[in-house]
Design an enzyme around this catalytic site. Sequence first.
Site, short mmCIF file in Angstrom:
data_model
loop_
_atom_site.label_atom_id
_atom_site.label_comp_id
_atom_site.label_asym_id
_atom_site.label_seq_id
_atom_site.Cartn_x
_atom_site.Cartn_y
_atom_site.Cartn_z
N LYS A 112 60.59 16.16 70.37
CA LYS A 112 61.64 17.05 70.90
C LYS A 112 62.67 17.19 69.47
O LYS A 112 62.82 16.46 68.48
CB LYS A 112 62.60 16.79 72.06
CG LYS A 112 61.54 16.70 73.26
CD LYS A 112 60.99 18.37 73.50
CE LYS A 112 60.14 18.29 74.56
NZ LYS A 112 59.07 17.43 74.72
N ASN A 113 63.43 18.33 69.38
CA ASN A 113 64.41 18.29 68.30
C ASN A 113 65.43 17.12 68.21
O ASN A 113 65.62 16.62 67.13
CB ASN A 113 65.26 19.66 68.58
CG ASN A 113 64.35 20.80 68.64
OD1 ASN A 113 63.23 21.01 68.88
ND2 ASN A 113 64.95 22.06 68.08
#
EC number: 2.6.1.-
Length: 380
Positions: free
Chosen positions: A185-186
Amino acid sequence: MSTDRIIFSRPYRASNELSNLATVLESDHIHGDGRFTKSATAALKAITGSTHALLTTSCTHALELGALLLELGPGDEVIVPSFAFSSAATAVALRGATVVFVDIDPSTGNIDPDCVAAAITERTKAVLVMHYGGVAADMEPLVDLAELHGVALIEDNAHGLGGKWRGRALGTIGTIGTQSFHDTKNVHCGEGGALLLSDDQLMTRAEIIREKGTDRARFLRGQVDKYSWQDIGSSYLPSELNAAVLDAQLSEFDAIQAARHRVWDAYSVSLGEWASENGVVPMAVPDDREHAAHLFYLKMPTEESRDGLIRHLAADGIVAPFHYIPLDTSAAGVRYGRTPEPCVRSAEFSASILRLPLWPMLTSEQQERVIGSVLEYKQA
């Protein structure tokens, strides 16, 4: 030109991670709910504007915690998009409720509100919305349906931290929102998640469920002189080691997002003409939404052309995978759910998309290699 392998995703390293970890390891507080849990939670609330936030050990556990809060059980139904990760369905099935699979809007990969409307029954207790790729689902009709039928709206926002729908942060629009901090994920802490809430009563109970069914959180705040078993629960609290990494990551959230948007924008601009000439539909964002630059996909004309492009890129040392296999036709989907209408668009979407490498440290040279390789592909 470099021939180094370009992987699909690489976890971001924030500058304060090691110093934060050292601080934890040198302290006498390594379990959760310490300094970094509090700091990361505050940062998450600042980014999302959420009234309440609880860090969890994963987004899966945040969904499970949400299912407990909503008191899902046998006889209940939860409407879920077929094109989603298994956690969305597992959290429902674990409670003995039935997963009702519905189709998607192929322009975004998100749940289709018309399909939701058609699937609602007297047993429907919640609708789960996943914001695929960090692009918001069509929330207005979904919110209206939830209010009309008195059902909860769950936002699986694993992809969408920083994304918005009409100026509202994703994960804060429904009854319950969940976030993922998995290393793909970011923002990440290896494995982690969060539950976002606006309801004070749900928050009070969520704290208890997250801490093995005890009121330990109230004890730590000095609201009770001892803590004890109060309710059902499990162990959903991450350690301070995870929180320390997450806090470092969240402190650089703006820089991470700027770098990811740089990559996303370059793909969008550079591949537009090629896509039009080859019958390819690149990922797009409706005007009333701000995306999170979590991924960039290409929707190919056929499964054969999609697989051909994956092989072509692999030959150039570039990893570009497909994504979810529809849940409604999976072995567990058949066992634990029902599908009122065939999810044809989910199957077509799943069979035609591939995702290009997207991570903050992707250099301009690496991205030019990816773009150049895509531009060279001509389907048979």
